[in-house]
Design a protein around this motif. Sequence first.
Motif, PDB file in Angstrom:
ATOM      1  N   ALA A 122       1.030   4.100  -2.903  1.00  0.00           N
ATOM      2  CA  ALA A 122       0.813   5.531  -2.647  1.00  0.00           C
ATOM      3  C   ALA A 122       1.869   6.393  -3.331  1.00  0.00           C
ATOM      4  O   ALA A 122       1.678   7.590  -3.486  1.00  0.00           O
ATOM      5  CB  ALA A 122       0.819   5.790  -1.143  1.00  0.00           C
ATOM      6  N   HIS A 123       2.980   5.785  -3.728  1.00  0.00           N
ATOM      7  CA  HIS A 123       4.029   6.535  -4.437  1.00  0.00           C
ATOM      8  C   HIS A 123       3.871   6.435  -5.956  1.00  0.00           C
ATOM      9  O   HIS A 123       4.740   6.915  -6.700  1.00  0.00           O
ATOM     10  CB  HIS A 123       5.425   6.037  -4.024  1.00  0.00           C
ATOM     11  CG  HIS A 123       5.808   6.466  -2.645  1.00  0.00           C
ATOM     12  ND1 HIS A 123       5.319   5.863  -1.513  1.00  0.00           N
ATOM     13  CD2 HIS A 123       6.627   7.464  -2.213  1.00  0.00           C
ATOM     14  CE1 HIS A 123       5.816   6.463  -0.440  1.00  0.00           C
ATOM     15  NE2 HIS A 123       6.603   7.436  -0.836  1.00  0.00           N
ATOM     16  N   ASN A 124       2.790   5.785  -6.396  1.00  0.00           N
ATOM     17  CA  ASN A 124       2.506   5.656  -7.839  1.00  0.00           C
ATOM     18  C   ASN A 124       3.669   5.083  -8.624  1.00  0.00           C
ATOM     19  O   ASN A 124       3.982   5.566  -9.724  1.00  0.00           O
ATOM     20  CB  ASN A 124       2.138   7.023  -8.442  1.00  0.00           C
ATOM     21  CG  ASN A 124       0.821   7.507  -7.912  1.00  0.00           C
ATOM     22  OD1 ASN A 124      -0.122   6.710  -7.793  1.00  0.00           O
ATOM     23  ND2 ASN A 124       0.751   8.774  -7.557  1.00  0.00           N
TER      24      ASN A 124
ATOM     25  N   ALA B 297       0.836  -1.200   0.000  1.00  0.00           N
ATOM     26  CA  ALA B 297       0.000   0.000   0.000  1.00  0.00           C
ATOM     27  C   ALA B 297       0.875   1.257   0.000  1.00  0.00           C
ATOM     28  O   ALA B 297       0.552   2.250  -0.668  1.00  0.00           O
ATOM     29  CB  ALA B 297      -0.918  -0.009   1.219  1.00  0.00           C
ATOM     30  N   ILE B 298       1.988   1.199   0.719  1.00  0.00           N
ATOM     31  CA  ILE B 298       2.883   2.369   0.783  1.00  0.00           C
ATOM     32  C   ILE B 298       3.534   2.591  -0.583  1.00  0.00           C
ATOM     33  O   ILE B 298       3.628   3.720  -1.067  1.00  0.00           O
ATOM     34  CB  ILE B 298       3.927   2.187   1.912  1.00  0.00           C
ATOM     35  CG1 ILE B 298       3.213   2.192   3.267  1.00  0.00           C
ATOM     36  CG2 ILE B 298       4.998   3.271   1.867  1.00  0.00           C
ATOM     37  CD1 ILE B 298       4.045   1.691   4.431  1.00  0.00           C
TER      38      ILE B 298
END
Length: 302
Positions: free
Chosen positions: A178-180, A174-175
């Motif tokens: 979040a950074h695409n 997920a992290i």
Amino acid sequence: MLELIMLHQTVVNNKMKLTNHHTACLGCAQIVAARLAINQLGSNTIVVNSTGCLEVTTTAYPNSAWQVPWLHSTFANAAPVGSGIIAALDYLEKNSQSEKKRPIVVVQGGDGATFDIGFGALTASWARGDDLLYICYDNEGYANTGMQASLSTPTQAKTPTSLNKHQNKRDMLAIALAHNIPYIAQANIAFPDDFKNKIAKAQKIKGPRYIQILVPCLPGWKIKPGDQMLTAKLASETGLYPLLEFINGQLNVSIKLPTPIPPVSDYIKNQGRYQHLLKNKSALKQLQSLADANIEKYGLCK
Ligand SMILES: Cc1ncc(C[n+]2csc(CCOP(=O)(O)OP(=O)(O)O)c2C)c(N)n1
């Protein structure tokens, strides 16, 4: 264990770029995974290794088991070392007439290096968009120093630094999402072809790529060698450690779960780190609810 030895043989026969000159435990899944990865990547690869079991066991001074360029990095700093190599390669490309194919830069470390100590530096390299393939060999603890808990240690697993941890494993996928970043995958040593495919896909993509592979640690998880691959397989088949990838944020479930889905009690029963759960129904229920949540969230059923 037999499966791991057979897998080891196929990897060994495939012109090793990580040789047998290492001191890892007999049956170490991390070594086999690292071999699969480097054999797939090929010799035009530069490896940066954070400190941890993989580094310590493959580079006992003055030897090295690596047949490709390989650099040590401190615990916290592997991703920035990779970024520095990328900057140097960019400079050399701009300032030389050579047609030589650019090497791929791979940064690798354990879960302690990835989830905890090198976490900030890794996410900064994602934010910069550095062209690095990062591989996390996830044995769910600080194996090299005695299996202390990391933020990858699952809830309820017993370690020398926590009787049973109550916080959940950090959700690195997920992290990363979040950074695409363009490629994110989760793999498991019990599914070696899937891991190799994921490495091959990541090899063709530019930009930050993150692959996390589950590699059970025999002494750390307190499992018998004969139970290792079955245990690893059950981690994914119960839904606790699903095989996934996100390509440009788009989810692919690599392998759907079998029917019926095995309960997490099947996964934990051969692991010393979970023995206390066999008598603790509510803690076991909590672990089962994490698998159930993954099944729902990622659509893991056939
Ligand atoms: C800043 C720092 N803290 C602690 C250590 C000691 N240390 C060396 S290896 C290691 C454990 C590595 O754990 P992990 O990254 O999960 O890799 P593993 O050994 O499990 O493969 C520790 C704590 C260190 N070298 N540097």
